[in-house]
Design an enzyme around this catalytic site. Sequence first.
Site, mmCIF file in Angstrom:
data_model
loop_
_atom_site.group_PDB
_atom_site.id
_atom_site.type_symbol
_atom_site.label_atom_id
_atom_site.label_comp_id
_atom_site.label_asym_id
_atom_site.label_seq_id
_atom_site.Cartn_x
_atom_site.Cartn_y
_atom_site.Cartn_z
ATOM 1 N N GLU A 122 -43.831 54.801 33.492
ATOM 2 C CA GLU A 122 -43.926 55.546 32.196
ATOM 3 C C GLU A 122 -43.731 54.378 30.916
ATOM 4 O OE1 GLU A 122 -43.710 58.810 31.508
ATOM 5 O OE2 GLU A 122 -43.229 59.821 33.571
ATOM 6 N N HIS A 160 -52.327 59.627 34.266
ATOM 7 C CA HIS A 160 -51.424 60.758 34.642
ATOM 8 C C HIS A 160 -52.640 62.018 34.188
ATOM 9 C CE1 HIS A 160 -47.892 63.772 34.401
ATOM 10 N NE2 HIS A 160 -48.665 63.834 35.337
ATOM 11 N N ASP A 172 -51.633 62.357 29.321
ATOM 12 C CA ASP A 172 -51.112 61.105 29.094
ATOM 13 C C ASP A 172 -51.652 59.953 30.148
ATOM 14 O OD1 ASP A 172 -49.519 62.638 31.165
ATOM 15 O OD2 ASP A 172 -48.212 60.761 31.166
#
Length: 199
Positions: A122, A160, A172
Amino acid sequence: MILTTPIPSFPDPRTPMPSVSEWKDPGYLKILWIQSPNFGKRPHGIDDVTTIVVHSTVIPTLQLTTAAFQRRQPNPVSSHFTIGKDGSIIQNVSTFQRAWHAGKSWNAAGRNNVNDYSVGIELVNADDGKDPYPDAQIQALCGLIAEMKRRFPIQEIVSHEFIAQPPGRKRDPNGFPFERLKYLGLPIYSGQNKGPVKG
Protein backbone atom coordinates in the site's frame (compact mmCIF):
# COMPACT_ATOMS: atom_id res chain seq x y z
CA MET A 1 15.83 7.71 -10.02
CA ILE A 2 17.00 4.22 -9.08
CA LEU A 3 17.19 3.29 -5.43
CA THR A 4 20.79 2.82 -4.39
CA THR A 5 20.32 2.52 -0.62
CA PRO A 6 19.54 -1.08 0.37
CA ILE A 7 16.40 -1.81 2.35
CA PRO A 8 17.45 -2.75 5.90
CA SER A 9 16.90 -6.25 7.22
CA PHE A 10 13.33 -6.99 8.22
CA PRO A 11 12.72 -6.49 11.92
CA ASP A 12 11.29 -8.88 14.48
CA PRO A 13 10.06 -9.06 17.22
CA ARG A 14 6.97 -7.21 16.15
CA THR A 15 5.96 -3.93 17.74
CA PRO A 16 2.52 -3.43 19.31
CA MET A 17 0.37 -0.71 17.77
CA PRO A 18 1.45 2.57 19.45
CA SER A 19 -1.09 5.03 20.77
CA VAL A 20 -1.80 8.12 18.68
CA SER A 21 0.33 10.25 21.02
CA GLU A 22 3.25 7.79 20.80
CA TRP A 23 3.11 7.24 17.02
CA LYS A 24 6.12 8.24 14.96
CA ASP A 25 6.71 7.31 11.32
CA PRO A 26 9.93 5.25 11.22
CA GLY A 27 11.65 7.37 8.53
CA TYR A 28 13.01 6.89 5.03
CA LEU A 29 13.71 3.21 4.24
CA LYS A 30 13.23 2.25 7.90
CA ILE A 31 10.83 -0.57 8.66
CA LEU A 32 8.61 -1.03 11.68
CA TRP A 33 6.65 -4.28 11.96
CA ILE A 34 3.22 -3.70 13.49
CA GLN A 35 1.38 -6.97 13.05
CA SER A 36 -2.17 -6.96 11.70
CA PRO A 37 -4.50 -9.65 13.06
CA ASN A 38 -6.04 -9.92 9.59
CA PHE A 39 -4.11 -12.63 7.77
CA GLY A 40 -4.08 -16.37 7.19
CA LYS A 41 -2.00 -19.20 5.80
CA ARG A 42 -1.37 -19.39 2.10
CA PRO A 43 -3.42 -22.30 0.71
CA HIS A 44 -1.93 -25.76 0.55
CA GLY A 45 -0.10 -26.19 -2.74
CA ILE A 46 0.74 -22.48 -3.12
CA ASP A 47 4.51 -22.73 -2.87
CA ASP A 48 5.57 -19.62 -4.77
CA VAL A 49 4.76 -15.95 -4.45
CA THR A 50 4.73 -14.60 -8.01
CA THR A 51 2.88 -11.27 -7.94
CA ILE A 52 3.37 -7.81 -6.44
CA VAL A 53 0.12 -5.85 -6.05
CA VAL A 54 0.48 -2.06 -5.74
CA HIS A 55 -2.33 -0.23 -3.94
CA SER A 56 -3.06 3.25 -2.66
CA THR A 57 -4.58 3.67 0.76
CA VAL A 58 -7.10 6.54 0.27
CA ILE A 59 -6.45 6.90 4.02
CA PRO A 60 -4.25 10.01 4.46
CA THR A 61 -1.53 8.83 6.88
CA LEU A 62 0.63 5.84 7.71
CA GLN A 63 -0.69 5.84 11.28
CA LEU A 64 -4.37 5.77 10.25
CA THR A 65 -3.74 3.06 7.66
CA THR A 66 -1.94 0.89 10.20
CA ALA A 67 -4.81 1.42 12.65
CA ALA A 68 -7.30 0.36 9.97
CA PHE A 69 -5.38 -2.89 9.50
CA GLN A 70 -5.76 -3.58 13.23
CA ARG A 71 -9.57 -3.66 13.03
CA ARG A 72 -11.21 -7.07 12.92
CA GLN A 73 -14.69 -5.72 12.07
CA PRO A 74 -16.74 -4.99 10.02
CA ASN A 75 -14.50 -5.65 6.99
CA PRO A 76 -11.08 -6.88 8.10
CA VAL A 77 -8.30 -6.01 5.65
CA SER A 78 -4.51 -5.89 5.60
CA SER A 79 -1.51 -5.66 3.31
CA HIS A 80 2.01 -6.94 3.72
CA PHE A 81 3.54 -3.44 3.68
CA THR A 82 2.44 0.19 3.74
CA ILE A 83 4.77 2.97 2.56
CA GLY A 84 4.40 6.56 3.73
CA LYS A 85 5.10 9.59 1.59
CA ASP A 86 8.52 10.02 3.20
CA GLY A 87 9.53 6.42 2.42
CA SER A 88 8.73 5.10 5.90
CA ILE A 89 7.69 1.45 5.80
CA ILE A 90 5.30 -0.44 8.05
CA GLN A 91 5.21 -4.20 7.71
CA ASN A 92 1.73 -5.49 8.52
CA VAL A 93 1.91 -9.21 7.67
CA SER A 94 4.72 -11.70 7.08
CA THR A 95 5.34 -12.24 3.38
CA PHE A 96 5.09 -15.98 4.04
CA GLN A 97 1.47 -15.47 5.13
CA ARG A 98 -1.63 -14.45 3.17
CA ALA A 99 -2.67 -10.82 3.66
CA TRP A 100 -6.20 -9.65 2.81
CA HIS A 101 -5.67 -6.89 0.25
CA ALA A 102 -6.89 -8.02 -3.18
CA GLY A 103 -10.48 -9.22 -2.70
CA LYS A 104 -12.15 -10.94 -5.64
CA SER A 105 -9.42 -10.89 -8.25
CA TRP A 106 -7.51 -12.49 -11.11
CA ASN A 107 -4.13 -11.79 -12.65
CA ALA A 108 -3.01 -11.24 -16.24
CA ALA A 109 -3.14 -14.96 -17.02
CA GLY A 110 -6.65 -15.34 -15.57
CA ARG A 111 -5.52 -17.03 -12.35
CA ASN A 112 -7.92 -16.06 -9.58
CA ASN A 113 -7.60 -15.44 -5.81
CA VAL A 114 -4.58 -13.17 -6.11
CA ASN A 115 -4.21 -12.92 -2.31
CA ASP A 116 -3.05 -16.54 -2.36
CA TYR A 117 0.17 -15.91 -4.30
CA SER A 118 0.92 -12.20 -3.95
CA VAL A 119 2.57 -9.57 -1.78
CA GLY A 120 0.42 -6.48 -1.30
CA ILE A 121 2.07 -3.07 -0.92
CA GLU A 122 0.00 0.00 0.00
CA LEU A 123 1.12 3.55 -0.80
CA VAL A 124 -0.24 6.38 1.35
CA ASN A 125 -2.14 8.46 -1.22
CA ALA A 126 -5.58 10.02 -1.66
CA ASP A 127 -6.09 8.01 -4.88
CA ASP A 128 -7.70 10.98 -6.62
CA GLY A 129 -5.24 11.07 -9.52
CA LYS A 130 -3.86 14.40 -8.28
CA ASP A 131 -2.13 13.52 -5.01
CA PRO A 132 1.55 12.96 -5.90
CA TYR A 133 3.67 9.93 -5.15
CA PRO A 134 6.94 11.48 -3.89
CA ASP A 135 10.35 10.19 -4.98
CA ALA A 136 11.08 8.86 -1.49
CA GLN A 137 7.91 6.75 -1.56
CA ILE A 138 8.62 5.41 -5.05
CA GLN A 139 12.22 4.59 -4.14
CA ALA A 140 11.07 2.69 -1.05
CA LEU A 141 8.60 0.75 -3.20
CA CYS A 142 11.37 -0.13 -5.66
CA GLY A 143 13.55 -1.33 -2.80
CA LEU A 144 10.80 -3.55 -1.41
CA ILE A 145 10.06 -5.06 -4.81
CA ALA A 146 13.77 -5.73 -5.36
CA GLU A 147 13.88 -7.49 -1.98
CA MET A 148 10.80 -9.56 -2.88
CA LYS A 149 12.53 -10.58 -6.14
CA ARG A 150 15.40 -11.92 -4.06
CA ARG A 151 13.03 -13.79 -1.76
CA PHE A 152 10.44 -15.14 -4.21
CA PRO A 153 10.12 -15.96 -7.95
CA ILE A 154 8.23 -12.74 -8.69
CA GLN A 155 6.85 -12.71 -12.24
CA GLU A 156 4.70 -9.56 -12.44
CA ILE A 157 3.76 -6.22 -10.91
CA VAL A 158 0.04 -5.37 -11.05
CA SER A 159 -2.16 -2.52 -9.94
CA HIS A 160 -5.09 -3.24 -7.63
CA GLU A 161 -7.31 -1.86 -10.39
CA PHE A 162 -5.97 -4.44 -12.85
CA ILE A 163 -6.66 -7.49 -10.70
CA ALA A 164 -9.96 -6.38 -9.09
CA GLN A 165 -13.07 -8.16 -10.31
CA PRO A 166 -15.48 -7.22 -11.68
CA PRO A 167 -13.55 -4.68 -13.80
CA GLY A 168 -13.99 -1.19 -12.41
CA ARG A 169 -14.42 -2.32 -8.79
CA LYS A 170 -11.12 -0.61 -7.84
CA ARG A 171 -9.03 2.11 -9.46
CA ASP A 172 -5.92 2.28 -7.29
CA PRO A 173 -3.18 3.34 -7.36
CA ASN A 174 -4.74 6.16 -9.37
CA GLY A 175 -2.08 8.30 -11.07
CA PHE A 176 0.88 6.14 -10.07
CA PRO A 177 3.85 6.40 -12.53
CA PHE A 178 4.36 2.71 -13.27
CA GLU A 179 7.07 3.58 -15.78
CA ARG A 180 9.30 4.27 -12.76
CA LEU A 181 9.25 0.52 -12.03
CA LYS A 182 10.31 -0.68 -15.49
CA TYR A 183 13.98 -0.94 -14.56
CA LEU A 184 13.07 -3.81 -12.21
CA GLY A 185 12.67 -5.98 -15.31
CA LEU A 186 9.20 -7.35 -14.58
CA PRO A 187 6.00 -7.24 -16.66
CA ILE A 188 3.72 -4.48 -15.35
CA TYR A 189 -0.07 -4.55 -15.69
CA SER A 190 -2.35 -1.62 -14.87
CA GLY A 191 -5.73 -0.29 -16.00
CA GLN A 192 -8.77 -2.56 -16.16
CA ASN A 193 -8.36 -6.30 -16.75
CA LYS A 194 -11.29 -7.63 -18.75
CA GLY A 195 -9.79 -11.00 -19.52
CA PRO A 196 -6.55 -13.00 -19.65
CA VAL A 197 -3.67 -11.26 -21.43
CA LYS A 198 -2.72 -13.18 -24.57
CA GLY A 199 0.82 -13.83 -25.74
